[in-house]
Design an enzyme around this catalytic site. Structure first.
Site, PDB file in Angstrom:
ATOM      1  N   HIS A  26     102.980 -25.999   7.060  1.00  0.00           N
ATOM      2  CA  HIS A  26     101.842 -26.415   6.252  1.00  0.00           C
ATOM      3  C   HIS A  26     101.533 -25.329   5.220  1.00  0.00           C
ATOM      4  O   HIS A  26     101.551 -24.133   5.543  1.00  0.00           O
ATOM      5  CB  HIS A  26     100.623 -26.647   7.142  1.00  0.00           C
ATOM      6  CG  HIS A  26      99.482 -27.269   6.429  1.00  0.00           C
ATOM      7  ND1 HIS A  26      98.614 -26.536   5.649  1.00  0.00           N
ATOM      8  CD2 HIS A  26      99.074 -28.561   6.354  1.00  0.00           C
ATOM      9  CE1 HIS A  26      97.716 -27.337   5.117  1.00  0.00           C
ATOM     10  NE2 HIS A  26      97.964 -28.579   5.532  1.00  0.00           N
ATOM     11  N   CYS A  73     103.991 -29.105  10.377  1.00  0.00           N
ATOM     12  CA  CYS A  73     102.632 -28.731   9.973  1.00  0.00           C
ATOM     13  C   CYS A  73     102.329 -27.286  10.372  1.00  0.00           C
ATOM     14  O   CYS A  73     102.988 -26.357   9.926  1.00  0.00           O
ATOM     15  CB  CYS A  73     101.624 -29.728  10.535  1.00  0.00           C
ATOM     16  SG  CYS A  73      99.988 -29.602   9.782  1.00  0.00           S
ATOM     17  N   GLU A  85     101.738 -37.074  12.730  1.00  0.00           N
ATOM     18  CA  GLU A  85     102.956 -36.299  12.992  1.00  0.00           C
ATOM     19  C   GLU A  85     103.582 -36.666  14.330  1.00  0.00           C
ATOM     20  O   GLU A  85     104.802 -36.773  14.441  1.00  0.00           O
ATOM     21  CB  GLU A  85     102.627 -34.810  12.939  1.00  0.00           C
ATOM     22  CG  GLU A  85     102.183 -34.384  11.558  1.00  0.00           C
ATOM     23  CD  GLU A  85     101.473 -33.057  11.511  1.00  0.00           C
ATOM     24  OE1 GLU A  85     101.037 -32.684  10.411  1.00  0.00           O
ATOM     25  OE2 GLU A  85     101.335 -32.390  12.562  1.00  0.00           O
TER      26      GLU A  85
END
Length: 191
Positions: free
Chosen positions: A131, A109, A19
């Site tokens: 997420h 996330c 990420e």
């Protein structure tokens, strides 16, 4: 015309490497002035170890650059890295200033929930995603089931698997499409 943009990526121990590095790489390829800043104290140095054992050398410590202006601040996820970012008060104050200045702030996330939801960046006017493991904790009025969500100046994404789409969306918000296409061509990215 110089359209170089200034980007901040704060890094905490146990960050999700894909990420962070995907976003950093894409912005460097397009020519942004990107600062990768460790949230560790200056005395702890610039090397930060990610969730999967990959170490990166940050450009600066966050305390050295916190008063600068940025076109965008991008928070990677990973746990407990996102929690460390959320607990970093100078980062939270800087994100609040970013929002007040009507400039972009982004997270992926766990970070949209752990940072943005917790500190009020997601609300009935600002939607987001995160997420799937945290999605049920997002308030219903903020939850969107898409890989990448742009809501005003807030950008959120689901996970390491959506990092490339997230990074490309961030580029598209700040740069002309032709510049983004030039980067994609060099990457031989055809999605």
């Amino acid at each position: 015309m110089d359209n170089q943009k200034k980007i901040l990526v704060p890094i905490a121990p146990c960050f999700e490497e894909i990420e962070a590095i995907t976003v950093i790489d894409l912005f460097r390829r397009i020519g942004a002035d990107i600062i990768v800043a460790s949230i560790l104290n200056k005395s702890e140095g610039l090397v930060v170890k990610g969730a999967n054992g990959i170490q990166i050398i940050c450009d600066k410590n966050l305390e050295e650059v916190i008063d600068q202006d940025f076109d965008m601040i991008v928070c990677p996820g990973g746990m407990p890295g996102a929690q460390y970012l959320s607990d970093c008060q100078i980062l939270i104050q800087r994100l609040k200033k970013q929002k007040e200045q009507d400039k972009y702030y982004a997270a992926i996330c766990a970070a949209p929930f752990v940072i943005f939801e917790k500190h009020g960046f997601l609300n009935s006017q600002v939607a987001g995603t995160c997420h799937p493991g945290f999605a049920d904790k997002l308030a219903n009025q903020t939850k969107v089931n898409l890989d990448v969500v742009v809501s005003g100046k807030c950008v959120t994404s689901k996970s390491a698997g959506t990092a490339m789409d997230f990074g490309l969306q961030l580029l598209r918000l700040l740069y002309p499409e032709q510049q983004v296409l030039d980067v994609l061509k060099k990457l031989v990215y055809t999605k």
